[in-house]
Design a protein around this motif. Structure first.
Motif, PDB file in Angstrom:
ATOM      1  N   ALA A 149      -7.900  -6.404  27.836  1.00  0.00           N
ATOM      2  CA  ALA A 149      -7.624  -7.753  27.335  1.00  0.00           C
ATOM      3  C   ALA A 149      -6.717  -8.551  28.257  1.00  0.00           C
ATOM      4  O   ALA A 149      -6.585  -9.758  28.082  1.00  0.00           O
ATOM      5  CB  ALA A 149      -6.988  -7.669  25.948  1.00  0.00           C
ATOM      6  N   LEU A 150      -6.086  -7.900  29.206  1.00  0.00           N
ATOM      7  CA  LEU A 150      -5.194  -8.585  30.133  1.00  0.00           C
ATOM      8  C   LEU A 150      -5.666  -8.384  31.564  1.00  0.00           C
ATOM      9  O   LEU A 150      -6.303  -7.375  31.883  1.00  0.00           O
ATOM     10  CB  LEU A 150      -3.760  -8.059  29.994  1.00  0.00           C
ATOM     11  N   PRO A 151      -5.333  -9.327  32.429  1.00  0.00           N
ATOM     12  CA  PRO A 151      -5.706  -9.174  33.838  1.00  0.00           C
ATOM     13  C   PRO A 151      -4.875  -8.088  34.514  1.00  0.00           C
ATOM     14  O   PRO A 151      -3.781  -7.751  34.054  1.00  0.00           O
ATOM     15  CB  PRO A 151      -5.386 -10.552  34.426  1.00  0.00           C
ATOM     16  N   ILE A 152      -5.403  -7.556  35.578  1.00  0.00           N
ATOM     17  CA  ILE A 152      -4.638  -6.612  36.389  1.00  0.00           C
ATOM     18  C   ILE A 152      -3.740  -7.424  37.314  1.00  0.00           C
ATOM     19  O   ILE A 152      -4.219  -8.172  38.169  1.00  0.00           O
ATOM     20  CB  ILE A 152      -5.572  -5.710  37.211  1.00  0.00           C
ATOM     21  N   VAL A 153      -2.439  -7.320  37.094  1.00  0.00           N
ATOM     22  CA  VAL A 153      -1.484  -8.061  37.923  1.00  0.00           C
ATOM     23  C   VAL A 153      -0.589  -7.064  38.644  1.00  0.00           C
ATOM     24  O   VAL A 153       0.046  -6.222  38.021  1.00  0.00           O
ATOM     25  CB  VAL A 153      -0.641  -9.043  37.078  1.00  0.00           C
ATOM     26  N   LYS A 154      -0.575  -7.170  39.955  1.00  0.00           N
ATOM     27  CA  LYS A 154       0.236  -6.261  40.765  1.00  0.00           C
ATOM     28  C   LYS A 154       1.458  -6.950  41.352  1.00  0.00           C
ATOM     29  O   LYS A 154       2.424  -6.291  41.720  1.00  0.00           O
ATOM     30  CB  LYS A 154      -0.625  -5.672  41.884  1.00  0.00           C
ATOM     31  N   THR A 155       1.386  -8.277  41.442  1.00  0.00           N
ATOM     32  CA  THR A 155       2.505  -9.054  41.975  1.00  0.00           C
ATOM     33  C   THR A 155       2.788 -10.219  41.036  1.00  0.00           C
ATOM     34  O   THR A 155       1.954 -10.579  40.189  1.00  0.00           O
ATOM     35  CB  THR A 155       2.186  -9.606  43.374  1.00  0.00           C
ATOM     36  N   LEU A 156       3.943 -10.828  41.202  1.00  0.00           N
ATOM     37  CA  LEU A 156       4.287 -11.990  40.381  1.00  0.00           C
ATOM     38  C   LEU A 156       3.344 -13.157  40.662  1.00  0.00           C
ATOM     39  O   LEU A 156       3.032 -13.944  39.764  1.00  0.00           O
ATOM     40  CB  LEU A 156       5.738 -12.403  40.645  1.00  0.00           C
ATOM     41  N   ALA A 157       2.881 -13.254  41.895  1.00  0.00           N
ATOM     42  CA  ALA A 157       1.936 -14.322  42.239  1.00  0.00           C
ATOM     43  C   ALA A 157       0.635 -14.174  41.462  1.00  0.00           C
ATOM     44  O   ALA A 157      -0.007 -15.170  41.092  1.00  0.00           O
ATOM     45  CB  ALA A 157       1.667 -14.319  43.741  1.00  0.00           C
ATOM     46  N   ASP A 158       0.238 -12.934  41.193  1.00  0.00           N
ATOM     47  CA  ASP A 158      -0.982 -12.701  40.415  1.00  0.00           C
ATOM     48  C   ASP A 158      -0.867 -13.281  39.003  1.00  0.00           C
ATOM     49  O   ASP A 158      -1.871 -13.680  38.402  1.00  0.00           O
ATOM     50  CB  ASP A 158      -1.261 -11.198  40.303  1.00  0.00           C
ATOM     51  N   CYS A 159       0.352 -13.332  38.476  1.00  0.00           N
ATOM     52  CA  CYS A 159       0.565 -13.759  37.086  1.00  0.00           C
ATOM     53  C   CYS A 159       0.249 -15.231  36.864  1.00  0.00           C
ATOM     54  O   CYS A 159       0.056 -15.658  35.717  1.00  0.00           O
ATOM     55  CB  CYS A 159       2.005 -13.471  36.662  1.00  0.00           C
ATOM     56  N   VAL A 160       0.225 -16.018  37.933  1.00  0.00           N
ATOM     57  CA  VAL A 160      -0.074 -17.447  37.795  1.00  0.00           C
ATOM     58  C   VAL A 160      -1.354 -17.822  38.526  1.00  0.00           C
ATOM     59  O   VAL A 160      -1.623 -19.001  38.749  1.00  0.00           O
ATOM     60  CB  VAL A 160       1.103 -18.313  38.310  1.00  0.00           C
ATOM     61  N   ASP A 161      -2.136 -16.822  38.871  1.00  0.00           N
ATOM     62  CA  ASP A 161      -3.424 -17.065  39.523  1.00  0.00           C
ATOM     63  C   ASP A 161      -4.469 -17.313  38.438  1.00  0.00           C
ATOM     64  O   ASP A 161      -4.863 -16.396  37.718  1.00  0.00           O
ATOM     65  CB  ASP A 161      -3.803 -15.858  40.384  1.00  0.00           C
ATOM     66  N   PHE A 162      -4.911 -18.555  38.305  1.00  0.00           N
ATOM     67  CA  PHE A 162      -5.849 -18.927  37.241  1.00  0.00           C
ATOM     68  C   PHE A 162      -7.130 -18.104  37.322  1.00  0.00           C
ATOM     69  O   PHE A 162      -7.691 -17.713  36.290  1.00  0.00           O
ATOM     70  CB  PHE A 162      -6.172 -20.421  37.353  1.00  0.00           C
ATOM     71  N   SER A 163      -7.587 -17.833  38.537  1.00  0.00           N
ATOM     72  CA  SER A 163      -8.841 -17.094  38.709  1.00  0.00           C
ATOM     73  C   SER A 163      -8.722 -15.645  38.246  1.00  0.00           C
ATOM     74  O   SER A 163      -9.732 -14.994  37.963  1.00  0.00           O
ATOM     75  CB  SER A 163      -9.281 -17.134  40.175  1.00  0.00           C
ATOM     76  N   LYS A 164      -7.484 -15.150  38.152  1.00  0.00           N
ATOM     77  CA  LYS A 164      -7.279 -13.771  37.711  1.00  0.00           C
ATOM     78  C   LYS A 164      -6.823 -13.675  36.259  1.00  0.00           C
ATOM     79  O   LYS A 164      -7.132 -12.697  35.571  1.00  0.00           O
ATOM     80  CB  LYS A 164      -6.232 -13.085  38.604  1.00  0.00           C
TER      81      LYS A 164
END
Length: 354
Positions: free
Chosen positions: A10-25
């Protein structure tokens, strides 16, 4: 008995803080869930375990957005039946907190860190209590009560156009707006998976600033309420209430306390609250800006337009309001030029008209 699904579904795979605001992810991969959600709800029916499984396996941003869309027909139907267009207004003080509560509950049920979300929820509950109380004491929940500005808007357009306006703006856009201003909470939830559970100094500062802004609104609300009580008593009895002067009451609009320095200190606090929440998400993810700014920016645009209409009507009603506009800042205090106090002093020194 169905077990809660893994968070990864249900959640995206986020490895970095930048990933957390990546709309495509963080958003795009879950759009299909929005399309499938209605049929899944029908299939789940009244089965509480199936509903719980569906809730936990649906991205919280998507389920929150789905709820915002689902309640718009209710606003539309009730407003058209009653010819009263303040239905969203009645829920304004509650919906953002509903969404923040949703993120917090979803994270807890999925075993995610919630310390930041708990602080956001605490501020949000205080914000809701303050705004709901103020709306109630002003009669907002009374039968037939409607924001006076909607009558003005209705006078500008014909009935078919206003019906379209009611659908697109009053019911849909405003409902979605109250959801989008809370989307930074989603980002902070994702960021907590990367940075960990504990609040850092920056988090504490943002949480305290949000509470301080609620206090600013609380005092501004109280000032406005006390002024109108005194004004109505003065108009009824022609006697100046204790603690007030004729100069305070005769203009017809509040120029005391915070309103001596800002024409709309409560509106200032309201806008800063959602900008601050957005900035919290930016700072936490080390991003200069991100997609959740759409909510805060839309909120600012809405308040700019609604304040323009409010002031237009005030200037038409009160002769001195245009002078007040010239001498006192709309939201932020003016740092140069004569203020309202100087105007009152000049009025006292001016020769009396015979």
């Amino acid at each position: 008995m169905l077990l809660p699904p893994p968070v990864g579904s249900a959640l995206p795979i986020v490895k970095t803080l930048a990933d957390c605001v990546d709309f495509s992810k963080t958003v795009t991969p879950f759009v299909d869930q929005l399309i499938a959600l209605p049929s899944q709800l029908v299939q789940a029916g009244a089965d509480t375990e199936a509903l719980k499984h569906l809730y936990l396996s649906t991205n919280p941003l998507i389920s929150g957005f789905a709820f915002a869309l689902a309640i718009t027909p209710i606003f539309l139907i009730v407003s058209e039946i009653n010819k009263n267009y303040s239905q969203v207004d009645r829920c304004w003080s509650l919906l953002p907190t509903v969404y923040n509560l949703h993120y917090d509950v979803w994270a807890r049920l999925n075993g995610l860190p919630t310390q930041r979300l708990d602080n956001i929820l605490a501020f949000s509950v205080c914000w809701s209590i303050r705004l709901t109380f103020n709306y109630w004491r002003r009669g907002g929940y009374s039968i037939g009560s409607e924001d006076y500005r909607w009558e003005t808007v209705r006078s500008w357009v014909n009935r078919p156009l206003f019906f379209i306006f009611n659908i697109l703006f009053i019911c849909i856009a405003q409902s979605v707006l109250l959801f989008t201003v809370t989307t930074p909470t989603y980002v902070l939830m994702l960021a907590s998976r990367v940075s960990g559970q504990n609040m850092n100094t920056t988090d504490i500062v943002f949480a305290r600033v949000l509470m301080a802004l609620v206090l600013l609104e609380f005092f501004a609300d109280g000032s406005q309420w006390n002024f109108h009580k005194a004004k109505h008593a003065y108009q009824k009895t022609a006697k100046v209430p204790v603690g007030w002067t004729r100069e305070d009451l005769e203009p017809g609009f509040n120029t005391t306390g915070l309103f001596r320095y800002s024409r709309h200190p409560n509106f200032l606090g309201e806008q800063l609250i959602w900008v601050t929440l957005y900035q919290w998400g930016c700072v936490e993810t080390s991003s200069l800006y991100n997609w959740t700014g759409v909510g805060a920016m839309s909120y600012l645009i809405l308040f700019q337009s609604s304040t323009w209409l409010t002031e237009k009507l005030s200037a038409e009603k009160y002769p001195e309001y245009k002078i007040y506009q010239q001498r006192v800042g709309k939201f932020l205090p003016k740092l140069t030029g004569p203020g309202w106090g100087e105007y009152l002093e000049a009025q006292k020194k001016a020769p009396k008209k015979k």
